[in-house]
Design a protein around this motif. Structure first.
Motif, PDB file in Angstrom:
ATOM      1  N   PRO A 324     -40.583 -25.751 -21.765  1.00 22.80           N
ATOM      2  CA  PRO A 324     -40.076 -26.203 -23.060  1.00 22.80           C
ATOM      3  C   PRO A 324     -39.139 -27.402 -22.903  1.00 22.80           C
ATOM      4  O   PRO A 324     -38.525 -27.615 -21.853  1.00 22.80           O
ATOM      5  CB  PRO A 324     -39.301 -24.987 -23.578  1.00 22.80           C
ATOM      6  N   ASN A 325     -39.033 -28.178 -23.965  1.00 20.74           N
ATOM      7  CA  ASN A 325     -38.006 -29.200 -24.036  1.00 20.74           C
ATOM      8  C   ASN A 325     -36.675 -28.524 -24.352  1.00 20.74           C
ATOM      9  O   ASN A 325     -36.642 -27.447 -24.960  1.00 20.74           O
ATOM     10  CB  ASN A 325     -38.326 -30.216 -25.139  1.00 20.74           C
ATOM     11  N   VAL A 326     -35.585 -29.160 -23.954  1.00 21.14           N
ATOM     12  CA  VAL A 326     -34.255 -28.616 -24.233  1.00 21.14           C
ATOM     13  C   VAL A 326     -33.396 -29.728 -24.831  1.00 21.14           C
ATOM     14  O   VAL A 326     -33.274 -30.802 -24.240  1.00 21.14           O
ATOM     15  CB  VAL A 326     -33.572 -28.064 -22.958  1.00 21.14           C
ATOM     16  N   ILE A 478     -29.124 -34.541 -24.324  1.00 23.32           N
ATOM     17  CA  ILE A 478     -27.821 -34.224 -24.903  1.00 23.32           C
ATOM     18  C   ILE A 478     -27.553 -35.231 -26.010  1.00 23.32           C
ATOM     19  O   ILE A 478     -27.659 -36.441 -25.787  1.00 23.32           O
ATOM     20  CB  ILE A 478     -26.697 -34.302 -23.854  1.00 23.32           C
ATOM     21  N   VAL A 479     -27.245 -34.730 -27.198  1.00 24.94           N
ATOM     22  CA  VAL A 479     -26.906 -35.587 -28.328  1.00 24.94           C
ATOM     23  C   VAL A 479     -25.475 -35.268 -28.731  1.00 24.94           C
ATOM     24  O   VAL A 479     -25.149 -34.118 -29.045  1.00 24.94           O
ATOM     25  CB  VAL A 479     -27.855 -35.373 -29.521  1.00 24.94           C
ATOM     26  N   GLN A 480     -24.616 -36.267 -28.713  1.00 28.50           N
ATOM     27  CA  GLN A 480     -23.202 -36.054 -28.998  1.00 28.50           C
ATOM     28  C   GLN A 480     -22.806 -36.746 -30.301  1.00 28.50           C
ATOM     29  O   GLN A 480     -22.857 -37.965 -30.401  1.00 28.50           O
ATOM     30  CB  GLN A 480     -22.348 -36.605 -27.849  1.00 28.50           C
ATOM     31  N   THR A 481     -22.420 -35.961 -31.299  1.00 22.69           N
ATOM     32  CA  THR A 481     -22.026 -36.531 -32.591  1.00 22.69           C
ATOM     33  C   THR A 481     -20.560 -36.965 -32.543  1.00 22.69           C
ATOM     34  O   THR A 481     -19.826 -36.607 -31.629  1.00 22.69           O
ATOM     35  CB  THR A 481     -22.221 -35.517 -33.728  1.00 22.69           C
ATOM     36  N   SER A 482     -20.141 -37.728 -33.547  1.00 19.11           N
ATOM     37  CA  SER A 482     -18.743 -38.196 -33.570  1.00 19.11           C
ATOM     38  C   SER A 482     -18.227 -38.407 -34.994  1.00 19.11           C
ATOM     39  O   SER A 482     -17.121 -38.900 -35.172  1.00 19.11           O
ATOM     40  CB  SER A 482     -18.623 -39.509 -32.793  1.00 19.11           C
ATOM     41  N   GLY A 483     -19.006 -38.043 -36.000  1.00 19.67           N
ATOM     42  CA  GLY A 483     -18.620 -38.318 -37.381  1.00 19.67           C
ATOM     43  C   GLY A 483     -17.408 -37.550 -37.864  1.00 19.67           C
ATOM     44  O   GLY A 483     -16.635 -38.043 -38.681  1.00 19.67           O
ATOM     45  N   THR A 545     -39.521 -26.632 -28.265  1.00 22.57           N
ATOM     46  CA  THR A 545     -38.202 -27.146 -27.919  1.00 22.57           C
ATOM     47  C   THR A 545     -37.127 -26.114 -28.208  1.00 22.57           C
ATOM     48  O   THR A 545     -37.127 -25.485 -29.269  1.00 22.57           O
ATOM     49  CB  THR A 545     -37.887 -28.448 -28.701  1.00 22.57           C
ATOM     50  N   ILE A 546     -36.231 -25.950 -27.261  1.00 28.82           N
ATOM     51  CA  ILE A 546     -35.068 -25.081 -27.432  1.00 28.82           C
ATOM     52  C   ILE A 546     -33.882 -25.968 -27.832  1.00 28.82           C
ATOM     53  O   ILE A 546     -33.551 -26.925 -27.131  1.00 28.82           O
ATOM     54  CB  ILE A 546     -34.742 -24.323 -26.139  1.00 28.82           C
ATOM     55  N   PHE A 547     -33.251 -25.634 -28.951  1.00 34.41           N
ATOM     56  CA  PHE A 547     -32.097 -26.393 -29.434  1.00 34.41           C
ATOM     57  C   PHE A 547     -30.836 -25.546 -29.271  1.00 34.41           C
ATOM     58  O   PHE A 547     -30.821 -24.359 -29.618  1.00 34.41           O
ATOM     59  CB  PHE A 547     -32.265 -26.768 -30.913  1.00 34.41           C
ATOM     60  N   ALA A 548     -29.803 -26.174 -28.744  1.00 37.43           N
ATOM     61  CA  ALA A 548     -28.510 -25.501 -28.611  1.00 37.43           C
ATOM     62  C   ALA A 548     -27.460 -26.363 -29.289  1.00 37.43           C
ATOM     63  O   ALA A 548     -27.286 -27.533 -28.940  1.00 37.43           O
ATOM     64  CB  ALA A 548     -28.168 -25.298 -27.138  1.00 37.43           C
ATOM     65  N   PHE A 549     -26.768 -25.797 -30.267  1.00 38.44           N
ATOM     66  CA  PHE A 549     -25.695 -26.499 -30.981  1.00 38.44           C
ATOM     67  C   PHE A 549     -24.371 -25.837 -30.627  1.00 38.44           C
ATOM     68  O   PHE A 549     -24.248 -24.613 -30.713  1.00 38.44           O
ATOM     69  CB  PHE A 549     -25.891 -26.413 -32.499  1.00 38.44           C
ATOM     70  N   TRP A 550     -23.409 -26.618 -30.215  1.00 39.77           N
ATOM     71  CA  TRP A 550     -22.080 -26.065 -30.049  1.00 39.77           C
ATOM     72  C   TRP A 550     -21.015 -27.123 -30.273  1.00 39.77           C
ATOM     73  O   TRP A 550     -21.268 -28.321 -30.164  1.00 39.77           O
ATOM     74  CB  TRP A 550     -21.897 -25.379 -28.700  1.00 39.77           C
ATOM     75  N   GLY A 551     -19.819 -26.646 -30.608  1.00 37.84           N
ATOM     76  CA  GLY A 551     -18.716 -27.559 -30.844  1.00 37.84           C
ATOM     77  C   GLY A 551     -17.985 -27.875 -29.558  1.00 37.84           C
ATOM     78  O   GLY A 551     -17.767 -26.988 -28.726  1.00 37.84           O
ATOM     79  N   ASP A 552     -17.585 -29.139 -29.398  1.00 40.72           N
ATOM     80  CA  ASP A 552     -16.873 -29.504 -28.177  1.00 40.72           C
ATOM     81  C   ASP A 552     -15.473 -28.908 -28.165  1.00 40.72           C
ATOM     82  O   ASP A 552     -14.959 -28.512 -27.130  1.00 40.72           O
ATOM     83  CB  ASP A 552     -16.811 -31.023 -28.016  1.00 40.72           C
ATOM     84  N   HIS A 553     -14.852 -28.836 -29.325  1.00 41.98           N
ATOM     85  CA  HIS A 553     -13.516 -28.245 -29.454  1.00 41.98           C
ATOM     86  C   HIS A 553     -13.171 -28.192 -30.937  1.00 41.98           C
ATOM     87  O   HIS A 553     -13.880 -28.737 -31.778  1.00 41.98           O
ATOM     88  CB  HIS A 553     -12.462 -29.065 -28.701  1.00 41.98           C
ATOM     89  N   GLY A 554     -12.086 -27.539 -31.261  1.00 36.25           N
ATOM     90  CA  GLY A 554     -11.594 -27.546 -32.634  1.00 36.25           C
ATOM     91  C   GLY A 554     -10.346 -28.401 -32.736  1.00 36.25           C
ATOM     92  O   GLY A 554      -9.846 -28.930 -31.742  1.00 36.25           O
ATOM     93  N   ILE A 555      -9.856 -28.574 -33.925  1.00 32.59           N
ATOM     94  CA  ILE A 555      -8.616 -29.305 -34.180  1.00 32.59           C
ATOM     95  C   ILE A 555      -7.724 -28.425 -35.032  1.00 32.59           C
ATOM     96  O   ILE A 555      -8.185 -27.811 -35.994  1.00 32.59           O
ATOM     97  CB  ILE A 555      -8.870 -30.644 -34.894  1.00 32.59           C
TER      98      ILE A 555
END
Length: 557
Positions: A324-326, A478-483, A545-555
């Protein structure tokens, strides 16, 4: 063209002409040192590829120019002041020669120690070399018996003396060029008087005086323009790129060949890069004391308290037939208590809640500290970032780590970010530890930047989706958001997103949001992920494809 260049050169202030020649000459000398390093230490059995060699020289030249410019920076900033100028008197010149020679002596000594250090340990000089100072007598004896100290010292003193002589000769040469015969305060005064004459209309009463003032005024503004242009050039040399982030040590890790980065580094620059982290270590006795406890917790089967072995083998319960894709999506500042997953009545992230409801939701997953760079380091390496000051991604001494991403054999590998991968020196961790990684960043996309973080999350995820659609081989990405990050920009072309400013600020703060802007940026992030998931469901690759979503940290809210 030659005449135009010569005319411009002759009109340039003598200090600037001196600095141009001196900085370029010093950078050329550093390049000669670099080539000598290459000749002396390249492994003939594993030579650099031609492309890596020339790119190393190009990056190295930019490091050399930066160090050269920083060395001459005080003269650039202060040399135009009459009572500090090297052209005012012989003693002024001697003071500047002493400073420049002392700086050059330090750099040259660093080169000598660096060459010896590499010959001995096959690594460039870094802050850990200071451990040899703990036993000066033993270290000095080793150096004396290993190297031709007398001849090296003689050559060193000769090179420093030659540098001082060259600088003196160059300064004396430009000392003969005429200098401007007015000070900046006179030019400012002339400008004010010129304006006064113009306003009062007394042009006939002082025609010659006015003409004289006008010439001085024009010369002042011309000189100011030249000075500002020179300041911009100096800034660009130190920045070394037309980008948000300056040239950093992590840029030298562009190749998997270990000698490419070694050839790129400037010894003094690299030594100072490692200074901050070089003093951070660990207590081996305390580590050994708690080794069994930690080893049991981690599931280490082959314990070794002497060598502190923490390696462990994890076998999957079952294997998948088709590879699978990851895709790992790291969501910026995704504090769980602010989301719809926590039951917030504001319901800011309905799409993320849908993903959690339809997939596997790991409720005990959490990040113990803030800082995106920490999370990226842990994501890539699988080990926690325990750096006390700063982040481990900024430490060039530990850039080489194992990454589970390399276990995806035969996979294409991608890293997507809307802005630059140079922030936090993440580029070094990525390029050095993930083989064959394609870094997609600012400049790689069709979409335009919306703020300091590059393109919006909406277009970042769509750009990633387009790339995934074209893949013929399995891929890991790896896709890293920043909005969800100040300045909380929402693009005008937002695919139907509706800005909500109806919620009272008091209620927003009650559920974790400090402002309306942050609340809507959170919603827009979820809006972007919703469109991404919709695109995935309409794609061919999405079914495998296996998708994994997680937060880098909180504020903190």
């Amino acid at each position: 063209m030659r005449e135009m260049f010569l005319s411009a050169w002759l009109k340039m202030p003598r200090l600037f002409r001196f600095l141009i020649k001196a900085v370029l000459s010093l950078a050329l000398l550093f390049m000669i040192f670099r080539l000598a390093f290459w000749v002396a230490f390249e492994d003939p059995d594993a030579p650099l590829a031609s492309a890596d060699f020339w790119y190393s020289l190009w990056l190295g030249l930019r490091f050399d120019l930066r160090v050269s410019m920083i060395m001459f920076l005080p003269l650039f900033l202060l040399g135009g002041i009459k009572w500090l100028s090297p052209f005012t008197s012989r003693w002024h010149r001697y003071v500047w020669i002493t400073y420049l020679s002392a700086f050059f002596a330090v750099i040259t000594l660093t080169y000598i120690i660096d060459y010896g250090h590499y010959a001995y340990l096959h690594k460039r000089l870094d802050f850990t070399a200071l451990r040899f100072l703990e036993d000066m007598e033993l270290s000095a004896q080793m150096v004396w018996e290993s190297y031709s100290v007398v001849w090296i010292s003689a050559a060193y003193l000769f090179v420093v003396a030659l540098f001082a002589w060259s600088i003196n000769k160059l300064l004396k040469r430009f000392e003969k060029w005429p200098a401007a015969n007015y000070g900046w305060w006179r030019a400012v005064f002339a400008t004010l008087r010129d304006l006064l004459v113009t306003v009062t209309g007394q042009t006939k009463r002082f025609p010659l005086y006015r003409l004289q003032i006008t010439k001085k005024t024009a010369q002042f503004w011309k000189s100011t323009a030249v000075g500002l242009a020179a300041l911009l050039v100096v800034f660009l040399i130190i920045q070394s790129r037309f980008s948000q982030y300056p040239l950093r040590w992590s840029d030298a890790t562009f190749s998997k060949h270990p000698f490419a980065s070694q050839l790129t580094f400037h010894p003094l620059h690299y030594f100072l890069d490692t200074w901050k982290n070089g003093r951070v270590t660990y207590d081996r006795n305390a580590t050994a004391k708690y080794y069994d406890l930690i080893a049991d917790y981690l599931g280490v089967t082959q314990k070794d308290s002497k060598n502190l072995n923490y390696k462990r083998e994890v076998k999957p319960y079952r294997t998948l037939g088709e590879r699978p894709n990851v895709v790992v999506v790291i969501v910026e500042s995704f504090a769980a208590y602010k989301t719809s997953l926590s039951g917030s009545p504001l319901n800011p992230t309905p799409h993320m809640k849908e993903i959690a409801d339809e997939g596997l939701y790991f409720k005990n997953f959490f990040t113990p500290s803030t800082g995106t760079a920490r999370s990226i380091y842990t994501t890539i390496t699988g080990i926690p970032d325990v750096e006390i000051k700063g982040t481990s991604s900024r430490n060039p001494l530990i850039v080489n780590q194992h990454s589970v991403a390399n276990e995806f054999k035969g996979y294409e590998k991608f890293y997507f970010i809307g802005g630059s991968a140079s922030w936090g020196n993440i580029r070094g961790i990525l390029s050095k530890n993930i083989e064959g990684l394609h870094i997609m960043e600012k400049g790689s996309y069709e979409a335009e930047d919306v703020d300091v973080w590059g393109i919006s999350d909406l277009y970042l995820l769509q750009e990633a989706n387009k790339r995934f659609e074209k893949q013929k081989k399995p891929f890991f990405a790896i896709v890293q958001t920043s909005g969800d990050h100040r300045p909380y920009t929402i693009p005008e072309d937002n695919w139907g997103f509706k800005y909500d400013d109806t919620v009272p600020l008091e209620k927003l703060k009650k559920y974790g949001f400090e402002s309306v802007q942050e609340y809507n940026a959170y919603r827009f992030m979820d809006h972007s992920i919703g469109h991404f998931i919709k695109s995935v469901r309409n794609s061919k690759y999405g079914k495998n494809t296996i998708f994994a979503f997680w937060g880098d940290h909180g504020i903190d809210g």
